[in-house]
Design a protein around this motif. Structure first.
Motif, PDB file in Angstrom:
ATOM      1  N   PHE A  17      33.499  18.271  67.597  1.00  0.00           N
ATOM      2  CA  PHE A  17      34.193  17.168  66.937  1.00  0.00           C
ATOM      3  C   PHE A  17      33.259  15.991  66.714  1.00  0.00           C
ATOM      4  CE2 PHE A  17      37.253  13.775  66.387  1.00  0.00           C
ATOM      5  CZ  PHE A  17      38.172  14.385  65.554  1.00  0.00           C
ATOM      6  N   PRO A  18      33.007  15.543  65.456  1.00  0.00           N
ATOM      7  CA  PRO A  18      33.477  16.139  64.209  1.00  0.00           C
ATOM      8  C   PRO A  18      32.911  17.548  64.025  1.00  0.00           C
ATOM      9  CG  PRO A  18      32.256  14.061  63.813  1.00  0.00           C
ATOM     10  CD  PRO A  18      32.136  14.366  65.252  1.00  0.00           C
ATOM     11  N   PRO A  19      33.661  18.407  63.310  1.00  0.00           N
ATOM     12  CA  PRO A  19      33.257  19.814  63.205  1.00  0.00           C
ATOM     13  C   PRO A  19      31.965  20.008  62.415  1.00  0.00           C
ATOM     14  CG  PRO A  19      35.080  19.361  61.720  1.00  0.00           C
ATOM     15  CD  PRO A  19      34.896  18.117  62.543  1.00  0.00           C
ATOM     16  N   ILE A  20      31.266  21.062  62.778  1.00  0.00           N
ATOM     17  CA  ILE A  20      30.031  21.414  62.064  1.00  0.00           C
ATOM     18  C   ILE A  20      30.300  22.739  61.364  1.00  0.00           C
ATOM     19  CG2 ILE A  20      27.564  21.884  62.298  1.00  0.00           C
ATOM     20  CD1 ILE A  20      27.733  20.676  65.128  1.00  0.00           C
ATOM     21  N   SER A  21      29.879  22.873  60.101  1.00  0.00           N
ATOM     22  CA  SER A  21      29.999  24.203  59.509  1.00  0.00           C
ATOM     23  C   SER A  21      28.705  24.581  58.812  1.00  0.00           C
ATOM     24  CB  SER A  21      31.201  24.291  58.572  1.00  0.00           C
ATOM     25  OG  SER A  21      30.957  23.586  57.407  1.00  0.00           O
ATOM     26  N   TYR A  22      28.174  25.693  59.225  1.00  0.00           N
ATOM     27  CA  TYR A  22      26.899  26.173  58.689  1.00  0.00           C
ATOM     28  C   TYR A  22      27.096  27.237  57.629  1.00  0.00           C
ATOM     29  CZ  TYR A  22      24.572  23.705  62.505  1.00  0.00           C
ATOM     30  OH  TYR A  22      24.100  22.741  63.336  1.00  0.00           O
ATOM     31  N   LEU A  23      28.234  27.920  57.666  1.00  0.00           N
ATOM     32  CA  LEU A  23      28.453  29.031  56.732  1.00  0.00           C
ATOM     33  C   LEU A  23      28.895  28.492  55.378  1.00  0.00           C
ATOM     34  CD1 LEU A  23      30.363  31.474  59.116  1.00  0.00           C
ATOM     35  CD2 LEU A  23      27.904  31.279  58.695  1.00  0.00           C
ATOM     36  N   SER A  24      28.392  29.111  54.317  1.00  0.00           N
ATOM     37  CA  SER A  24      28.819  28.723  52.971  1.00  0.00           C
ATOM     38  C   SER A  24      29.785  29.788  52.451  1.00  0.00           C
ATOM     39  CB  SER A  24      27.603  28.634  52.054  1.00  0.00           C
ATOM     40  OG  SER A  24      27.073  29.927  51.848  1.00  0.00           O
ATOM     41  N   ASP A  25      30.319  29.560  51.249  1.00  0.00           N
ATOM     42  CA  ASP A  25      31.204  30.572  50.647  1.00  0.00           C
ATOM     43  C   ASP A  25      30.473  31.904  50.523  1.00  0.00           C
ATOM     44  OD1 ASP A  25      33.220  28.799  50.499  1.00  0.00           O
ATOM     45  OD2 ASP A  25      33.040  28.395  48.344  1.00  0.00           O
ATOM     46  N   THR A  26      29.179  31.833  50.165  1.00  0.00           N
ATOM     47  CA  THR A  26      28.405  33.078  50.040  1.00  0.00           C
ATOM     48  C   THR A  26      28.273  33.762  51.401  1.00  0.00           C
ATOM     49  OG1 THR A  26      27.208  32.165  48.164  1.00  0.00           O
ATOM     50  CG2 THR A  26      26.227  34.078  49.239  1.00  0.00           C
ATOM     51  N   SER A  27      28.032  32.964  52.465  1.00  0.00           N
ATOM     52  CA  SER A  27      27.943  33.567  53.814  1.00  0.00           C
ATOM     53  C   SER A  27      29.233  34.337  54.111  1.00  0.00           C
ATOM     54  CB  SER A  27      27.781  32.499  54.894  1.00  0.00           C
ATOM     55  OG  SER A  27      26.846  31.520  54.545  1.00  0.00           O
ATOM     56  N   ARG A  28      30.365  33.695  53.799  1.00  0.00           N
ATOM     57  CA  ARG A  28      31.656  34.351  54.086  1.00  0.00           C
ATOM     58  C   ARG A  28      31.843  35.594  53.224  1.00  0.00           C
ATOM     59  NH1 ARG A  28      32.978  29.049  55.662  1.00  0.00           N
ATOM     60  NH2 ARG A  28      32.988  28.344  53.503  1.00  0.00           N
TER      61      ARG A  28
END
Ligand code: DP6
Length: 400
Positions: free
Chosen positions: A271-282
């Motif tokens: 918190f605050p959240p971290i996001s490393y994955l992109s739409d392509t990663s998903r």
């Protein structure tokens, strides 16, 4: 300009490593001691490596360092920590009565030049290879033969795992001084010759939160991370070692994916959240699960570090079909031979059944290129004086 040639010049190379049980979180920021053990695969240096030259001379007036041809501030705390540690180990070796291998004074200043054979812009973790190479090269220059985990670790935690080839664990250790927080080889690079690694370099504009800052916020705010470190990782380490020892790809692949997902879940729980994955990663994650479901078993596995690039593990008999599936789902914008770098992969047609299983929603250009590689050895000393990055004057040679 130096009046004499450097007393000692050494050039070494070191590999990149990819964790399959992730390190995320420190219990000691200064000594870089982790909250959990981790386990990684060392990648082959034919595709990805750092090369470092270190030279010492009585004529050098200060420590200096050049990275990829540009002089950097040698006063950076982590660089200073590595230099201090190696000189401490060298002094200790002397006071322990070992024959001094070189007519050098520990007060001599060092010049260091380091280059990567892969683009930093590709977003591939270069600090692990970089600090492992620094530790290894300085150890050769200063005649240090003891374990270098501590030196590399002080540069970047994951760097201690790049000191060995094959499959490597970083034992978190229990001691407050970190003496038992060391990297150890679980199995050599020859142990699992069929294992292949594909790095899917994902297009991304965003600059992700760096690992150091990211994991600090996670330690401060994520209860999930604490639970993972204390309650889950010990059993995962034991299970991953077994998978490697027994070359059990099904279990290895599943645990690799689960551990990557859990690491990214702790990032979201930060918190605050971290996001490393992109739409392509998903999309890559979905592709891997579709591919495995189609075959009715785990034939490929993904893992993601603090960025959007996917690292895929598979076996040699599956590489060609999976690369064809990637080309199908992410039609390359680069022409065919530039899309695939590294080990050669035969083009094969995709079956209609697999095409149907992957679905008809291709993302052109989502993946910039693929680097095909395999498990590789640890750091190496280069004997050829032509390999030195520093000239007789102790300054970087002009790039050829
Ligand atoms: C997600 O070793 O880069 O790649 O110790 O602060 O330099 P510092 O962090 P770093 O963190 C690596 C995090 C990771 C997982 C891993 O390699 O285990």
């Amino acid at each position: 300009m130096a009046s004499e040639e450097p007393v000692e010049v050494v050039t070494c190379t070191a590999p990149v490593n990819i964790a399959v049980i992730k390190y995320w979180g420190k219990r000691d920021e200064e000594l870089i001691l982790p909250i959990n053990s981790s386990l990684s695969v060392t990648l082959h240096q034919d595709q990805l490596k750092t090369t470092t030259t270190a030279a010492i001379s009585r004529d050098f007036t200060e420590d200096r360092i050049w990275l990829n041809g540009r002089e950097e501030d040698v006063g950076q705390p982590r660089l200073q920590a590595c230099l201090r540690e190696i000189r401490r180990l060298a002094r200790k070796r002397r006071s322990d009565g070992h024959e001094d291998p070189l007519p050098l004074s520990l007060s001599y200043k060092v010049h260091v030049a380091s280059v990567n054979n892969f683009p930093t812009a590709a977003g591939l973790a270069s600090s692990a290879a970089g600090y492992a190479c620094l530790a290894y090269t300085l150890a050769r220059v200063y005649g240090v033969e003891s374990d270098l985990s501590e030196v590399a670790r002080r540069g970047s935690g994951s760097a201690c795992r790049s000191l060995y080839g094959g499959f490597v664990e970083w034992q978190m250790g229990q001691r407050a001084d970190g003496k038992d927080s060391v990297a150890r080889q679980v199995a050599p690079e020859s142990h699992w010759p069929e294992l292949r690694v594909l790095i899917l370099v994902v297009s991304t504009e965003r600059k992700p939160t760096g690992s150091t800052a990211g994991m600090q916020t996670s330690v401060e705010t994520s209860a999930l991370l604490r639970f993972r470190a204390e309650a889950l990782v010990p059993a995962r380490m034991a299970e991953m070692s077994r998978c490697v020892r027994e070359r059990d790809f099904q279990a290895f692949g599943q645990l690799t994916m689960k551990d990557s997902n859990q690491f990214h879940a702790t990032c979201l729980d930060t918190f605050p959240p971290i996001s490393y994955l992109s739409d392509t990663s998903r999309r890559v994650i979905r592709l891997v699960h579709c591919f495995n479901a189609h075959h009715g078993r785990t034939k490929v596995a993904y893992t993601f570090d603090a960025g959007a690039n996917a690292v895929i593990f598979t076996l040699d008999d599956t590489v060609a079909e999976f690369v064809a599936a990637v080309r199908h789902s992410f039609p390359p914008e680069l022409n065919g031979d530039k899309f695939l770098k590294g080990l050669p992969v035969e083009p094969v047609p995709l079956s209609d059944e697999l095409k149907a299983a992957l679905g008809a929603d291709p993302t052109p250009g989502g993946i910039k290129y693929i680097i095909a590689t395999q498990v590789g050895p640890g750091p190496q000393v280069l004997d050829d004086p032509g390999a030195h990055l520093l000239g007789p004057d102790g300054l970087p040679k002009p790039a050829a």
